[in-house]
Structures are given as C-alpha cells and as structure tokens.
Design an enzyme around this catalytic site. Structure first.
Site, PDB file in Angstrom:
ATOM      1  N   ALA A 236      11.844 -36.923  -5.971  1.00 16.67           N
ATOM      2  CA  ALA A 236      11.207 -37.873  -7.566  1.00 16.67           C
ATOM      3  C   ALA A 236      12.045 -38.821  -8.060  1.00 16.67           C
ATOM      4  CB  ALA A 236      13.277 -36.957  -8.212  1.00 16.67           C
TER       5      ALA A 236
ATOM      6  N   THR B 139      13.992 -44.135  -6.221  1.00 13.16           N
ATOM      7  CA  THR B 139      14.748 -43.441  -6.362  1.00 13.16           C
ATOM      8  C   THR B 139      15.877 -43.270  -6.162  1.00 13.16           C
ATOM      9  OG1 THR B 139      14.483 -43.211  -3.391  1.00 13.16           O
ATOM     10  CG2 THR B 139      12.637 -42.347  -4.763  1.00 13.16           C
TER      11      THR B 139
ATOM     12  N   GLU C 116       0.905  -1.258  -0.054  1.00 12.07           N
ATOM     13  CA  GLU C 116       0.150   0.068  -0.181  1.00 12.07           C
ATOM     14  C   GLU C 116       0.809   0.971  -0.011  1.00 12.07           C
ATOM     15  OE1 GLU C 116      -2.535  -2.669   2.731  1.00 12.07           O
ATOM     16  OE2 GLU C 116      -0.074  -2.526   2.384  1.00 12.07           O
TER      17      GLU C 116
END
Length: 377
Positions: free
Chosen positions: A163, A170, A61
């Site tokens: 992943a 993995t 603001e």
C-alpha cells in the site's frame, strides 16, 4: 471423442461457466486441494451440481452425483479440473463417474498433479466414457494458480501486497503507516487473506503494528459472509520470520487460536508459547528465501500472501520469488522523506529492472488497486 479434440457448443460453455462459479465457493476453505466445480447435465437439463468445500470431504463430482442420484446415468459431467484417478482421503472421482453411468466428461483442464496428470481421463476413456478437455481452460487456470504452481514447480504462488501514496511511499519517516489506504481497500485485503493458504510477515512488522494477521470476518463481503458463517471460516497459517527470536507469546498475533510458524535458523525454547505456535528452522544461506518457499511447497502450502515492509518486499523481488503484486494507491502525498515501497539495492541499470504485466485495475473507494503478474503467468 478424444480429449482435446472437441468443438464446444454455446451450451457447453454455459454449463462450464456455471461449474467455474461453483468452484469459486471453495476458494476459502479447500486448501491444500484445488477448488473444483461440477455440473451434471442430461438432455439439456441440470440434474446435479456441486463443489469441493474442504479437504477430506466430497469432491465436486461426488457432490453433484449425490444430488443427481439415478439421473447421473447417461449425463454429461462438466468439471473444472480433470477427475482424480487415485485414492487419497476419498475414492477416485473418475471411478465414481464410471460407476454412476455418466456418458461424457468435459474437463476444463488436465490436472498437473503427478498422481493424476491424464490418468483420470484415460481411466474414463478405457471404460467407454467420452471425454474432452480444454473448455474455458484459461478461466479454470485462474481458479487454482497456487495449487497448479505447486504441482508444476514445487513452490507456492506468492502474492506481495503493498500500500502506497501517489508518490510511492508506504509510511512516514517515523514509521507511522496506519492507515495509508481507506477502509474499503482494507476490506479488500481481507478477501485475499481468506483465500491464501498462508500469510507471511516479519517479527518487525508484527511488533510495530501489533498485527494479528487473521481474516476479519466482519470485513468480508455480504455474499462471502452468507456462504461462510464466521465459525466455518478457515484462518490461514501465519508465518513469521523471526531470526532473532523477538516474538513473544503476547499481543494480537496470539489472540486467535490459529496456526503460527516462527521461522529462524536457530532453535528456541517454546514452552511459553501456545500449542498452535510452532517453530520451523530454515538454515541461513544466500538461498534462504528459495529454501523457505521450497519448504512451504513440501508442506502443501499452495499460496502465500505477503504483508511486510520494504526490506522483505525487496528481498523477495530480488530473488524473483513473487508471482503477483497487489498494489493499493492512496490519494495522498507523503514526501521524499517518507519510507519507500521496496528496497532493491542491486538495481543500477534500467536494463536490469524486472517487467510486470498489468492484469487488473480497480477503484476501491478513494484508492486504486493495481494487480501485476509476471509475464506469461
């Protein structure tokens, strides 16, 4: 107009959408504060706009009012979060809007911060400023999931990155895991790291991968690099679980002078560690991870990005402390002798299996990214 009773116009929605886009520019630097955008409009024309870039600097603001100058008088302010009503590092924005002569404030959502929580809107109303709240509220919520969760619960928002191969593995049986996913997926991870307040990992992961756990500026998108030169990019706090004091002040983890916390239950000698590395002690107990995240919330950590192995992933999931799963799936098959995604030893019945809601699907190079969230988040 009282807060919450407005029927918003198409123009209202367009201006608030712009405020949300402005707010996104602060996602990488404003923690522990929320990302906020503001647009000042007078007679259908934008006279000022701004966003909050960094704690201690001007709020959205304030930046918009500086740009608008005298034209702020009689304008409508579109703000993504209720204007603050308290003195912190900066004066209250609600007071500033009143003094600038703004005639109306439309906020996307109320601020759950106990120091605000409706007081900003009430301050505006009492000064004769018309207010409304709830415009694009869902989009505004997504901007600040970490800040909002911390204000509502005391805990940070926890994202667990994993992943894996198509068959849910993995790493190879011998631990080799670099790299399952492609370069573009790894670049995507850098953006998540940049937005996180902190990155959580373990001494085992750090030592195995010689991990730095930093944001690699070169791998960010061109737009982010344009907005944030390398010297201005904030590096997240790195939190390493090191119960057996295995971490030594060597390797890539210590190559970047950004804060590191070593977490254990026992005090250790720190004289050989650099000043940016500190120890934090959390007592060992069945509620260790709950205590850890409670502590992080008290330290104003809004969001935690977790990169670790199957053991820590399983413990966090078992403790129901994960809010979001970010899963990258590579077009590879590693076989049933390779290492699994997460270790959940207590699950014996399908009825006990936690359910997740798919929030996002994206192809990134040859890999697929799936984002899951807890229901109703």
């Amino acid at each position: 107009m009282s807060a919450g009773s407005a029927d918003f116009s198409r123009e209202d929605q367009q201006f608030m959408a712009l405020a949300i886009e402005l707010a996104k520019k602060g996602r990488f630097t404003c923690t522990p504060n929320p990302a906020v955008g503001c647009v000042l409009v007078k007679e259908g024309r934008i006279v000022g706009q701004g966003y909050h870039a960094k704690a201690g600097e001007g709020h959205a603001e304030v930046m918009a009012m500086r740009q608008a100058g005298e034209q702020a008088k009689g304008a409508t302010a579109y703000v993504t979060l209720e204007p603050c009503s308290h003195y912190g590092r900066t004066p209250p924005c609600a007071k500033g809007l009143i003094e600038a002569g703004v005639s109306k404030v439309i906020a996307a959502m109320q601020d759950p911060n106990p120091q605000v929580a409706g007081r900003g809107l009430r301050m505006l109303n009492e000064a004769g400023v018309e207010t409304a709240v709830g415009l694009l509220e869902q989009e505004a919520e997504q901007l600040n999931r970490g800040f909002l969760k911390r204000m509502r619960t005391g805990f940070p928002y926890v994202q667990l990155k994993m992943a894996m191969s198509i068959d849910g593995r993995t790493a190879m049986a011998n631990g080799e895991s670099q790299w399952i996913t492609g370069e573009l997926a790894r670049q995507d991870v850098q953006q998540y790291r940049a937005m996180a307040s902190a990155i959580l990992s373990t001494s085992k992961t750090v030592m195995t991968d010689d991990a730095a756990l930093t944001v690699r500026w070169q791998q960010l998108s061109e737009q982010i690099k344009a907005d944030y030169p390398e010297q201005k990019l904030r590096q997240p706090l790195r939190i390493i679980l090191d119960s057996q004091h295995k971490i030594q002040p060597t390797g890539r983890l210590f190559a970047t002078e950004s804060p590191i916390w070593l977490i254990s239950s026992q005090e250790r000698a720190m004289q050989n560690f650099p000043d940016f590395c500190q120890q934090q002690m959390i007592a060992e107990s069945p509620y260790f991870f709950t205590d850890l995240f409670n502590f992080l919330g008290r330290q104003q950590i809004n969001s935690v990005w977790v990169e670790a192995g199957a053991t820590l992933a399983g413990k966090l999931l078992e403790a129901e402390l994960v809010d979001e799963l970010i899963v990258y799936i590579a077009p590879k098959l590693l076989g049933d002798q390779a290492r699994g995604l997460c270790h959940l030893p207590q699950l014996q019945h399908l009825a006990d299996v936690p359910l997740w809601q798919l929030a996002e699907t994206q192809q990134i190079g040859e890999d697929i990214k799936l984002v899951y969230r807890k229901p109703n988040l």
